[in-house]
Design an enzyme around this catalytic site. Structure first.
Site, PDB file in Angstrom:
ATOM      1  N   ASP A   1       0.858  -1.184   0.000  1.00  0.00           N
ATOM      2  CA  ASP A   1       0.000   0.000   0.000  1.00  0.00           C
ATOM      3  C   ASP A   1       0.895   1.234   0.000  1.00  0.00           C
ATOM      4  O   ASP A   1       2.097   1.143   0.306  1.00  0.00           O
ATOM      5  CB  ASP A   1      -0.921  -0.003   1.225  1.00  0.00           C
ATOM      6  N   ASP A   2       0.315   2.382  -0.338  1.00  0.00           N
ATOM      7  CA  ASP A   2       1.131   3.600  -0.331  1.00  0.00           C
ATOM      8  C   ASP A   2       1.258   4.186   1.068  1.00  0.00           C
ATOM      9  O   ASP A   2       2.295   4.749   1.426  1.00  0.00           O
ATOM     10  CB  ASP A   2       0.557   4.638  -1.302  1.00  0.00           C
TER      11      ASP A   2
ATOM     12  N   ASP B   1      -2.594   4.964   7.548  1.00  0.00           N
ATOM     13  CA  ASP B   1      -2.952   6.173   8.294  1.00  0.00           C
ATOM     14  C   ASP B   1      -3.395   5.801   9.712  1.00  0.00           C
ATOM     15  O   ASP B   1      -2.614   5.853  10.659  1.00  0.00           O
ATOM     16  CB  ASP B   1      -4.061   6.907   7.542  1.00  0.00           C
TER      17      ASP B   1
END
Length: 258
Positions: free
Chosen positions: A98-99, A102
């Site tokens: 994933d980038d 959060d």
């Protein structure tokens, strides 16, 4: 809609470097990965880079929607799951890409599907760090990361807008243009950060260097000028007005193509 107090813009170059840095860290684990599970849509580009660097051919996607605001994550919505073949043995030998992690909600949901997989991402925030195994850069929880390719409204959303007051005006005939009459690149390349618009910097026979010279030479004196080379004006007009709707006014009623 609330806006973030802190911003961290990421360029394509930096995004590519960080993805390769993550590939190096995964390669250093001395673990053989047989498949990648890409968390869409943020993990699409990193997965493409990492799959090339680690020579992984089998790529699966898990589609989860979560962001509904600039600063807050909404409830996660699973749009597409993972194939049963990759779920065998808890996802052993699979790397999840994933980038960003959060709050960790997305990572937690994917981990429940593949508890023995290795979770890797480019950027991580404090709340999400415990949910990942490998990452490149940690940022503060109140920082919003602007990823490349996500600036501005999507093209599909812009094309649905109705004509409104203040619509773009053709500089040749002063006729207002609706969004469907505009060149497809007008709302994309004109806002390109960190450089000239692609349509200007990579024109035929021009290239980046010529585009920079014209930027420093607004009168176009070094390239013959518009008076000495009237074709420049016509060529620019054909780009601004692909449907040639104001040809008749420009050509004095003849209506021929420039």
């Amino acid at each position: 809609m609330s806006l973030p107090e802190k911003a961290f813009p990421v360029s394509w170059d930096q995004f590519h470097r960080d993805a390769r840095a993550l590939a190096w860290r995964l390669a250093g684990l001395e673990q053989t990965f047989t498949a990648i599970v890409c968390v869409t849509r943020g993990g699409l580009v990193p997965s493409a880079i990492i799959s090339r660097e680690l020579e992984i051919r089998l790529i699966e996607t898990v589609c989860i929607a979560s962001y509904h605001d600039y600063t807050d994550q909404g409830e996660t919505l699973l749009l597409k799951g993972i194939s049963e073949d990759l779920k065998k043995n808890g996802g052993e030998g699979v790397v999840i890409i994933d980038d960003l992690t959060d709050t960790g909600n997305t990572a937690r949901e994917v981990r429940e599907m593949l508890p023995r997989a290795h979770f890797a991402c480019l950027y991580a925030k404090p709340q999400g760090v415990p949910m990942v195994d490998t990452f490149v850069t940690e940022v503060s929880q109140d920082t919003w990361i602007y990823f490349p390719g996500t600036w501005g409204s999507p093209i599909r959303r812009r094309s649905r807008r109705r004509p409104r007051k203040g619509s773009p005006v053709c500089r040749h005939c002063s006729k207002k243009q609706t969004p469907d009459q505009l060149p497809f690149w007008s709302g994309v390349f004109s806002a390109r950060p960190g450089g000239l618009p692609l349509a200007q910097s990579a024109g035929p026979g021009g290239g980046e260097v010529v585009g920079q010279e014209r930027a420093r030479d607004p009168g176009n004196q070094q390239h013959g000028g518009e008076k000495e080379n009237p074709g420049l004006v016509k060529n620019r007009h054909r780009q601004d007005d692909p449907d040639n709707h104001c040809a008749a006014k420009r050509d004095g009623g003849v209506g021929k193509n420039a």
